[in-house]
Scaffold this motif. Structure first.
Motif, PDB file in Angstrom:
ATOM      1  N   ARG A 127      38.624  43.534  44.038  1.00  0.00           N
ATOM      2  CA  ARG A 127      38.759  42.505  43.002  1.00  0.00           C
ATOM      3  C   ARG A 127      38.057  41.240  43.444  1.00  0.00           C
ATOM      4  NH1 ARG A 127      44.702  42.869  40.305  1.00  0.00           N
ATOM      5  NH2 ARG A 127      44.660  45.087  39.992  1.00  0.00           N
TER       6      ARG A 127
ATOM      7  N   TYR B  99      37.710  37.551  42.464  1.00  0.00           N
ATOM      8  CA  TYR B  99      38.346  36.551  41.614  1.00  0.00           C
ATOM      9  C   TYR B  99      37.353  35.472  41.219  1.00  0.00           C
ATOM     10  CZ  TYR B  99      42.834  38.681  42.386  1.00  0.00           C
ATOM     11  OH  TYR B  99      43.877  39.568  42.398  1.00  0.00           O
TER      12      TYR B  99
ATOM     13  N   SER C  97      40.766  31.310  40.511  1.00  0.00           N
ATOM     14  CA  SER C  97      41.923  31.452  41.394  1.00  0.00           C
ATOM     15  C   SER C  97      43.164  30.782  40.806  1.00  0.00           C
ATOM     16  CB  SER C  97      41.611  30.915  42.786  1.00  0.00           C
ATOM     17  OG  SER C  97      41.224  29.571  42.715  1.00  0.00           O
TER      18      SER C  97
ATOM     19  N   GLY D   8      44.222  33.650  38.463  1.00  0.00           N
ATOM     20  CA  GLY D   8      44.069  35.011  38.971  1.00  0.00           C
ATOM     21  C   GLY D   8      43.203  35.896  38.097  1.00  0.00           C
TER      22      GLY D   8
ATOM     23  N   THR E 166      39.875  37.952  37.293  1.00  0.00           N
ATOM     24  CA  THR E 166      38.819  38.617  38.047  1.00  0.00           C
ATOM     25  C   THR E 166      37.508  38.656  37.264  1.00  0.00           C
ATOM     26  OG1 THR E 166      39.349  40.809  37.175  1.00  0.00           O
ATOM     27  CG2 THR E 166      40.503  40.116  39.182  1.00  0.00           C
TER      28      THR E 166
ATOM     29  N   CYS F 258      35.610  27.210  38.254  1.00  0.00           N
ATOM     30  CA  CYS F 258      35.066  28.536  37.950  1.00  0.00           C
ATOM     31  C   CYS F 258      34.135  28.552  36.737  1.00  0.00           C
ATOM     32  CB  CYS F 258      36.199  29.524  37.726  1.00  0.00           C
ATOM     33  SG  CYS F 258      37.298  29.085  36.365  1.00  0.00           S
TER      34      CYS F 258
END
Length: 77
Positions: free
Chosen positions: A3, A5, A8, A11, A13, A44
């Protein structure tokens, strides 16, 4: 299963982002609506943009025509 990520904070992926993209999420904002990725610290968002930019959005033509593109998204486990 390996997995990777992307988000984070929640969570999420890489595979989950790809699944949401296949279901019609073509932008980081649509990914955020589907799974909250990118809505907390925001670190992200660039990674999500990169994942979305690697392949054509399967429903971009529908979006360009103003038609609904998001299917019901189930929570990926």
């Amino acid at each position: 299963m390996n997995r990777v990520y992307v988000c984070s904070c929640f969570g999420i992926t890489e595979q989950q982002v790809k699944q949401h993209a296949e279901s019609g999420a073509c932008t980081p904002r649509q990914i955020a609506s589907a799974c909250k990725a990118g809505t907390d610290c925001g670190s992200c968002v660039r990674r999500i943009q990169a994942l979305l930019g690697r392949g054509a959005c399967p429903r971009r033509e529908l979006a360009d025509q103003g038609q609904p593109v998001l299917a019901e998204l189930e929570e990926a486990a």
